[in-house]
Write a protein that holds these residues in place. Structure first.
Motif, PDB file in Angstrom:
ATOM      1  N   GLN A  67       0.819  -1.208   0.000  1.00  0.00           N
ATOM      2  CA  GLN A  67       0.000   0.000   0.000  1.00  0.00           C
ATOM      3  C   GLN A  67       0.857   1.264   0.000  1.00  0.00           C
ATOM      4  O   GLN A  67       0.626   2.159  -0.805  1.00  0.00           O
ATOM      5  CB  GLN A  67      -1.020  -0.063   1.154  1.00  0.00           C
ATOM      6  CG  GLN A  67      -1.988   1.091   1.208  1.00  0.00           C
ATOM      7  CD  GLN A  67      -1.598   2.064   2.316  1.00  0.00           C
ATOM      8  OE1 GLN A  67      -0.439   2.140   2.683  1.00  0.00           O
ATOM      9  NE2 GLN A  67      -2.592   2.791   2.838  1.00  0.00           N
ATOM     10  N   GLU A  77     -14.789  -9.066  -6.912  1.00  0.00           N
ATOM     11  CA  GLU A  77     -14.864  -8.459  -5.585  1.00  0.00           C
ATOM     12  C   GLU A  77     -13.865  -7.310  -5.402  1.00  0.00           C
ATOM     13  O   GLU A  77     -14.019  -6.490  -4.498  1.00  0.00           O
ATOM     14  CB  GLU A  77     -14.603  -9.512  -4.497  1.00  0.00           C
ATOM     15  CG  GLU A  77     -15.728 -10.519  -4.312  1.00  0.00           C
ATOM     16  CD  GLU A  77     -15.692 -11.655  -5.337  1.00  0.00           C
ATOM     17  OE1 GLU A  77     -14.766 -11.688  -6.168  1.00  0.00           O
ATOM     18  OE2 GLU A  77     -16.603 -12.505  -5.315  1.00  0.00           O
ATOM     19  N   TYR A  78     -12.851  -7.267  -6.265  1.00  0.00           N
ATOM     20  CA  TYR A  78     -11.836  -6.226  -6.144  1.00  0.00           C
ATOM     21  C   TYR A  78     -12.237  -4.926  -6.849  1.00  0.00           C
ATOM     22  O   TYR A  78     -11.502  -3.954  -6.839  1.00  0.00           O
ATOM     23  CB  TYR A  78     -10.510  -6.710  -6.721  1.00  0.00           C
ATOM     24  CG  TYR A  78      -9.631  -7.431  -5.704  1.00  0.00           C
ATOM     25  CD1 TYR A  78      -8.729  -6.716  -4.925  1.00  0.00           C
ATOM     26  CD2 TYR A  78      -9.708  -8.807  -5.524  1.00  0.00           C
ATOM     27  CE1 TYR A  78      -7.921  -7.354  -4.000  1.00  0.00           C
ATOM     28  CE2 TYR A  78      -8.903  -9.454  -4.611  1.00  0.00           C
ATOM     29  CZ  TYR A  78      -8.005  -8.727  -3.851  1.00  0.00           C
ATOM     30  OH  TYR A  78      -7.209  -9.344  -2.946  1.00  0.00           O
ATOM     31  N   ILE A 119     -14.492   1.417  -4.304  1.00  0.00           N
ATOM     32  CA  ILE A 119     -13.289   1.712  -5.080  1.00  0.00           C
ATOM     33  C   ILE A 119     -13.434   3.072  -5.770  1.00  0.00           C
ATOM     34  O   ILE A 119     -14.505   3.416  -6.278  1.00  0.00           O
ATOM     35  CB  ILE A 119     -12.980   0.590  -6.106  1.00  0.00           C
ATOM     36  CG1 ILE A 119     -11.593   0.781  -6.725  1.00  0.00           C
ATOM     37  CG2 ILE A 119     -14.051   0.503  -7.172  1.00  0.00           C
ATOM     38  CD1 ILE A 119     -11.108  -0.436  -7.527  1.00  0.00           C
ATOM     39  N   LYS A 124     -10.097   2.366 -10.248  1.00  0.00           N
ATOM     40  CA  LYS A 124     -10.704   1.302 -11.042  1.00  0.00           C
ATOM     41  C   LYS A 124     -10.293   1.435 -12.511  1.00  0.00           C
ATOM     42  O   LYS A 124      -9.859   0.463 -13.141  1.00  0.00           O
ATOM     43  CB  LYS A 124     -12.233   1.390 -10.904  1.00  0.00           C
ATOM     44  CG  LYS A 124     -12.963   0.231 -11.547  1.00  0.00           C
ATOM     45  CD  LYS A 124     -14.457   0.322 -11.226  1.00  0.00           C
ATOM     46  CE  LYS A 124     -15.214  -0.819 -11.890  1.00  0.00           C
ATOM     47  NZ  LYS A 124     -16.630  -0.810 -11.471  1.00  0.00           N
ATOM     48  N   MET A 135     -14.071 -13.310   0.131  1.00  0.00           N
ATOM     49  CA  MET A 135     -13.444 -11.993   0.260  1.00  0.00           C
ATOM     50  C   MET A 135     -14.177 -11.074   1.236  1.00  0.00           C
ATOM     51  O   MET A 135     -13.560 -10.287   1.934  1.00  0.00           O
ATOM     52  CB  MET A 135     -13.431 -11.342  -1.123  1.00  0.00           C
ATOM     53  CG  MET A 135     -12.900  -9.953  -1.127  1.00  0.00           C
ATOM     54  SD  MET A 135     -11.176  -9.940  -1.591  1.00  0.00           S
ATOM     55  CE  MET A 135     -10.956  -8.171  -1.753  1.00  0.00           C
ATOM     56  N   SER A 153      -5.260  -6.833  -9.697  1.00  0.00           N
ATOM     57  CA  SER A 153      -6.177  -6.119  -8.808  1.00  0.00           C
ATOM     58  C   SER A 153      -5.591  -4.775  -8.429  1.00  0.00           C
ATOM     59  O   SER A 153      -4.409  -4.531  -8.614  1.00  0.00           O
ATOM     60  CB  SER A 153      -6.418  -6.945  -7.534  1.00  0.00           C
ATOM     61  OG  SER A 153      -5.406  -6.688  -6.587  1.00  0.00           O
ATOM     62  N   PRO A 173      -8.287   0.851  -2.423  1.00  0.00           N
ATOM     63  CA  PRO A 173      -9.458   1.428  -3.094  1.00  0.00           C
ATOM     64  C   PRO A 173      -9.230   2.873  -3.531  1.00  0.00           C
ATOM     65  O   PRO A 173      -9.929   3.370  -4.404  1.00  0.00           O
ATOM     66  CB  PRO A 173     -10.569   1.370  -2.033  1.00  0.00           C
ATOM     67  CG  PRO A 173     -10.060   0.487  -0.943  1.00  0.00           C
ATOM     68  CD  PRO A 173      -8.574   0.495  -1.018  1.00  0.00           C
ATOM     69  N   TYR A 225      -8.019  -4.775  -0.048  1.00  0.00           N
ATOM     70  CA  TYR A 225      -7.468  -5.502  -1.191  1.00  0.00           C
ATOM     71  C   TYR A 225      -6.131  -6.184  -0.901  1.00  0.00           C
ATOM     72  O   TYR A 225      -5.687  -7.037  -1.672  1.00  0.00           O
ATOM     73  CB  TYR A 225      -7.276  -4.562  -2.388  1.00  0.00           C
ATOM     74  CG  TYR A 225      -8.549  -3.906  -2.858  1.00  0.00           C
ATOM     75  CD1 TYR A 225      -9.786  -4.573  -2.768  1.00  0.00           C
ATOM     76  CD2 TYR A 225      -8.528  -2.626  -3.410  1.00  0.00           C
ATOM     77  CE1 TYR A 225     -10.945  -3.958  -3.206  1.00  0.00           C
ATOM     78  CE2 TYR A 225      -9.691  -2.008  -3.847  1.00  0.00           C
ATOM     79  CZ  TYR A 225     -10.900  -2.685  -3.733  1.00  0.00           C
ATOM     80  OH  TYR A 225     -12.054  -2.079  -4.170  1.00  0.00           O
ATOM     81  N   THR A 226      -5.515  -5.789   0.167  1.00  0.00           N
ATOM     82  CA  THR A 226      -4.195  -6.362   0.455  1.00  0.00           C
ATOM     83  C   THR A 226      -4.240  -7.486   1.485  1.00  0.00           C
ATOM     84  O   THR A 226      -3.444  -8.425   1.406  1.00  0.00           O
ATOM     85  CB  THR A 226      -3.231  -5.264   0.958  1.00  0.00           C
ATOM     86  OG1 THR A 226      -3.900  -4.459   1.928  1.00  0.00           O
ATOM     87  CG2 THR A 226      -2.726  -4.417  -0.194  1.00  0.00           C
ATOM     88  N   SER A 231       3.305  -4.865  -5.881  1.00  0.00           N
ATOM     89  CA  SER A 231       2.572  -3.615  -6.042  1.00  0.00           C
ATOM     90  C   SER A 231       3.446  -2.694  -6.869  1.00  0.00           C
ATOM     91  O   SER A 231       4.636  -2.548  -6.595  1.00  0.00           O
ATOM     92  CB  SER A 231       2.316  -3.019  -4.651  1.00  0.00           C
ATOM     93  OG  SER A 231       1.975  -1.660  -4.722  1.00  0.00           O
ATOM     94  N   GLN A 272      -1.823  -4.290  -8.262  1.00  0.00           N
ATOM     95  CA  GLN A 272      -1.365  -5.440  -7.491  1.00  0.00           C
ATOM     96  C   GLN A 272      -1.466  -6.706  -8.341  1.00  0.00           C
ATOM     97  O   GLN A 272      -2.515  -6.995  -8.908  1.00  0.00           O
ATOM     98  CB  GLN A 272      -2.218  -5.596  -6.221  1.00  0.00           C
ATOM     99  CG  GLN A 272      -1.853  -6.830  -5.397  1.00  0.00           C
ATOM    100  CD  GLN A 272      -2.567  -6.872  -4.042  1.00  0.00           C
ATOM    101  OE1 GLN A 272      -1.934  -6.982  -3.011  1.00  0.00           O
ATOM    102  NE2 GLN A 272      -3.875  -6.774  -4.053  1.00  0.00           N
TER     103      GLN A 272
END
Lengths: 477, 478
Positions: free
Chosen positions: A180, A265-266, A271, A276, A301, A400, A404, A426-427, A439, A454
């Motif tokens: 991150q 889901e990601y 987000i 995105k 998730m 991914s 977000p 997400y991580t 990343s 990612q």
């Protein structure tokens, strides 16, 4: 030649060709730090004396023809990794004066390579946080825009690489703490498979999730640093007993014919549209490079974040219990009874977020709640591993976002811990499943802040991830 | 107090036993007893930040051997857990122990009780690390000695099958004997290598439900176990008879007063927040390894006891006494090969040899074949039992061929009826009073005359023969 602009690979070549000495490189970095770190605040402590001695030693090794890939390279070490003779504080008042009598496994590896440690990097206290605002000592600013956080908990490590204040740094990743901040600062961060890098000498936050990894300017550098730190350590029972191929071999073989997965889901609620868009664009680029892409699902998730906070806080509540003021570290000035010694020491020595996690974890483990929280979280862990495994039956990696959003404004999220925790969504599944993930930058948002991409792989698929990452990096250049 | 007869006690023991590994359970520090404070510790056993435990495999093997020797089921998959609590002698603020998946479960051992052989169940055996020691000092206050931190222990938990102090002691002794046989611990009680927590409750005889129990911690001698149980049993019965209730609590046994005192109540007890230690991998045992361990266990006391009773004709009680110590059992077996009557040998062992033998600090000073000679001479009537006693004592000081010794010192039994009769007549003449008493029916009066005859033979006369001849002679005077 501007030394601090060079990648690890480039600097290493120049060192070995003796176009530049390690002492020169080290001094150049200290000059850069002198110039910019007053503003950035990536370092919590500089280790100039040690660094110059190491640089001299590195130059000697180069002269003797004993150079390795990291010989003479100036780097920064996250402050939760033990360095013998240099304070290792975890950015906590609790360990402000703690000088470990031993080196971490990775510190030994770095010393063995004759790498040059410039100093210790700022972080969220005991690696708990996502902005580095939880440091007991200073706030680190994002070099891209200094009104933004660098991310966390390895915020100092990411900021130093982004600000060219170190050729590379080491960080630790428990729920995204390498990836991150790398995303927020626009650098490369690699979280290796659990068990690849020894945790011996890493001050534990959550033992079953913690993993040390590199923060670098390029994907290739990540491979180079990983070469130096991966390996079995008999002193860490969770270190996997296996040998590792050279991570740089095959790096440039391309991704044609690979298959990647986009988990829906990601890309759901929460987000940021710019994030995105940037990540989906990255997916398109992979497609153009010959990667087949499928949309997939990770049903478990939705439970990942609560499971992560239960597991990590539970382990932390136990791991941090040793900081009691009896043997080392901070001790309260005033206490009457033994219980006061504990209470006062821990109340005064720990920051707010650390205390919050200790309380969360103690609660989750306590009698009568264990089954509902800790045990349940372990069950979720099994489900998440299963979901990932299923995807990796048919896919080489997952594409991914890292987070977000892009980097927050300093102070923006400190009032609401839950909102802060949501940024880890997400991580954390990657840590829960013990997987490797890289990343790397994949564009910018409307404010010019970097967006992180990612790539997640199955266990011990670092080479695949690095290969994909390298291909993407070349594409963007 | 008569009421006490209406009650029975229910006891379960938790025995802690320090394993005899050279190094600690999670690091390479030595485990030697009695070193200068804080000279046998490293960052790992002192719980410094960033350090990690690495399990000593021998600890697992030793614990499994204890489990095999006590008829336990051995777990092929086991794990270690953290027991969290704050105390200055516990550097990490958690003890690495085992919670729900111990290495060994569902075992038992046999003791010789008042009503014969009794089986005592063993709930579980698990491995754990010892804590440090607090040293109180007038000048500096309380100080921490970390030498013991990380010394490997096994905890052996019994079922609540024990019903008396004697049974508790017998169980503890038997357990100690078995552990000594396996060679996994020196079981030195004074050094705290073996210590015991007693859980005790009382109930009216015939009731099925258990009463509320108390726990007495760290008893480290047979006597303390016996006395603590006797006191606590009486205390609980008296409390109930007064109409009071028993509080679930930990009590301390005070050696000086022989009483138990409340230490902490249940509600003050810690919530240990057990959870699997994420620093340690599960313990997985292969069939080959388990077989190897099983093969390494010597023949255990119960099996030897059975042989002694079935083949040698010993009583279970005597067999138990000899088999309690592998050294005496090995010795007995070596000597028994050389005698036709192992029972006589056993009597000699128990009555004479085992009184001279100090199990913790010495060996048996007589060669087994020499003791067998003594037994043989006893059996054949060559010497009598009081001479046998003298011979054993003499050989203990200076071991040599027993037959030679008896011959050289002219200790052979006098079986010559003529000679013995002459001594008898002489004694009868000298003791008219005793003779009169005997005539009046006081049979015991013959004893005094008998003593005189025996002393005339310098203790070498055949006592049975003298008794027969003397009785005949006295009866003839009636």
């Amino acid at each position: 030649m501007n030394i601090t602009e060079l990648s690890v690979r480039e600097l290493s070549e120049k060192l070995q060709k003796k176009e530049v000495s390690s002492v020169e490189a080290t001094k150049a970095y200290f000059e850069k730090i002198e110039k910019t770190d007053g503003e950035i605040g990536a370092y919590v402590r500089l280790t100039q004396d040690v660094a110059l001695k190491q640089a001299e030693q590195a130059d000697k090794a180069i002269a003797e023809g004993k150079a390795t890939a990291l010989t003479g390279i100036p780097y920064g070490m996250k402050d939760n990794i033990c360095t013998k003779g240099s304070v290792t504080s975890c950015a906590s008042k609790m360990l402000e004066n703690f000088n470990p009598p031993y080196d971490a496994f990775v510190t030994k590896k770095m010393n063995g390579e004759n790498a040059v440690m410039l100093g210790k990097m700022n972080m969220d206290e005991f690696a708990m946080g996502s902005t580095t605002e939880n440091s007991a000592f200073k706030v680190t600013k994002n070099p891209v825009r200094t009104d933004r956080v660098p991310g966390g908990s390895s915020g100092g490590s990411a900021a130093a690489v982004a600000a060219k204040e170190a050729a590379f740094t080491l960080g630790s990743d428990t729920g995204g703490s390498i990836r991150q901040p790398a995303a927020f600062c626009g650098v490369v961060g690699l979280k290796p498979t659990y068990g690849t890098v020894s945790r011996n000498g890493l001050v534990a936050f959550a033992s079953s999730l913690d993993q040390i990894g590199p923060l670098t300017r390029t994907v290739e550098d990540a491979a180079v640093v990983l070469n130096a730190i991966a390996g079995h350590d008999p002193l860490d029972s969770t270190s996997v007993d296996r040998t590792y191929d050279d991570f740089t071999v095959g790096l440039k073989d391309g991704v044609k014919g690979m298959r990647a997965a986009l988990p829906k889901e990601y890309f759901g609620e929460g987000i940021h549209p710019d994030v995105k868009a940037a990540v989906l664009k990255a997916a398109e680029e992979f497609q153009k490079m010959g990667v087949a892409i499928d949309e997939v699902s990770i049903p478990a998730m939705e439970y990942a974040l609560p499971a992560y906070y239960v597991i990590s806080s539970s382990e932390a509540s136990s791991n941090l219990a040793r900081f009691d003021g009896v043997r080392y570290g901070y001790r309260a000035d005033s206490y009457e009874e033994m219980d006061d010694l504990y209470k006062n020491t821990r109340s005064e020595g720990f920051g707010k977020e650390v205390k919050r996690r200790i309380m969360l974890g103690s609660f989750a483990l306590s009698s009568g709640y264990y089954d509902a929280y800790y045990k349940k979280a372990l069950q979720v862990r099994t489900l998440i591993i299963r979901d990932f495994n299923k995807i990796f039956e048919n896919h080489d990696f997952i594409i991914s976002p890292v987070a977000p959003t892009t980097a927050y404004k300093i102070g923006e999220k400190t009032a609401d811990p839950i909102e802060m925790y949501l940024g880890d969504i997400y991580t954390v599944p990657v840590n829960i499943a013990g997987l490797p993930a890289i990343s790397m930058p994949c564009g910018f948002d409307g404010d010019g802040m970097p967006v992180g991409l990612q790539l997640i792989g199955k266990v011990f698929s670092e080479k695949t991830l690095l290969r994909a990452g390298w291909a993407f990096e070349q594409n963007g250049r | 107090m008569n009421m006490i007869k209406d009650y029975e006690m229910v006891i379960g023991l938790e025995v802690h036993c320090e394993l005899g590994t050279k190094t600690k359970i999670f690091c390479g520090c030595p485990t030697t007893f009695g070193a200068e404070p804080n000279t046998q510790c490293c960052p790992v056993c002192m719980g410094m930040p960033g350090t990690l435990p690495v399990l000593n495999k021998q600890v697992v093997e030793y614990a499994i051997k204890a489990g095999m020797a006590t008829n336990c089921t051995i777990a092929k998959f086991s794990k270690q857990d953290r027991k969290n609590y704050f105390y200055p002698d516990l550097p990490k603020a958690y003890q690495i122990s085992q919670y729900d998946l111990p290495l060994c479960e569902h075992g038992w051992l046999e003791i010789e009780g008042e009503n014969g052989t009794k089986k005592i169940g063993i709930t579980r055996i698990h491995i754990e690390e010892d804590a440090g020691k607090l040293v109180h000092n007038d000048e500096y206050g309380t100080m921490v000695d970390c030498n013991r931190c990380g010394v490997p222990l096994i905890e052996i938990v019994s079922e609540p099958d024990i019903r008396s102090a004697e049974e508790a002691v017998a169980y503890f002794k038997k357990l100690r004997a078995i552990i000594l046989y396996t060679g996994i611990s020196d079981c030195k009680m004074q050094e705290g290598s073996m210590r015991c927590d007693v859980n005790l409750s009382v109930r009216k005889k015939g009731t099925g439900k258990f009463g509320t129990r108390t726990e007495m911690k760290n008893l480290n001698s047979f006597t303390f176990i016996q006395k603590a149980i006797e006191y606590e049993y009486k205390r609980q019965v008296e409390e109930l008879e007064k109409g009071g209730t028993i509080i679930q609590e930990t009590r301390r046994y005070d050696q000086a007063s022989g009483k138990t005192y409340s230490m902490r109540k249940k509600e003050d007890a810690n919530d240990y927040r057990y959870f699997p230690d994420p620093d340690l991998a599960p313990i997985v045992m292969s069939d080959e390894k388990l077989k190897e361990l099983r093969d390494s266990i010597p023949t255990l006391p119960d099996e030897r006891k059975k042989t002694y009773v079935d083949s040698y004709g010993l009583t279970p009680y005597d067999a138990e006494l000899i088999t309690n110590d592998m050294a005496t059992a090995d010795y007995f077996e070596a000597a028994a090969e050389k005698t036709a009557n192992p029972k006589i040998l056993a009597n000699l062992m128990i009555a004479e040899v085992m009184k001279l033998y100090d199990a913790e600090n010495g060996a048996i000073a007589i060669a087994p074949e020499h003791l067998a000679q003594v037994a043989e001479m006893l059996r054949s009537g060559e010497i009598n039992s009081s001479v046998a006693k003298k011979v054993v004592k003499a050989l203990w000081e200076h071991d040599e061929d027993a037959c030679e010794y008896v011959r050289a010192n002219d200790l052979g039994q006098i079986n010559d009826e003529e000679l013995l009769m002459s001594y008898i007549r002489e004694a009868i003449e000298k003791n008219p009073k005793s003779v009169e008493d005997y005539k009046k029916g006081k049979v015991a009066a013959a004893k005094a005359i008998m003593g005189q005859v025996m002393s005339k033979t310098k203790g070498r006369g055949n006592p049975i023969l003298i008794d027969t001849l003397l009785t005949k002679a006295l009866d003839a005077l009636k």
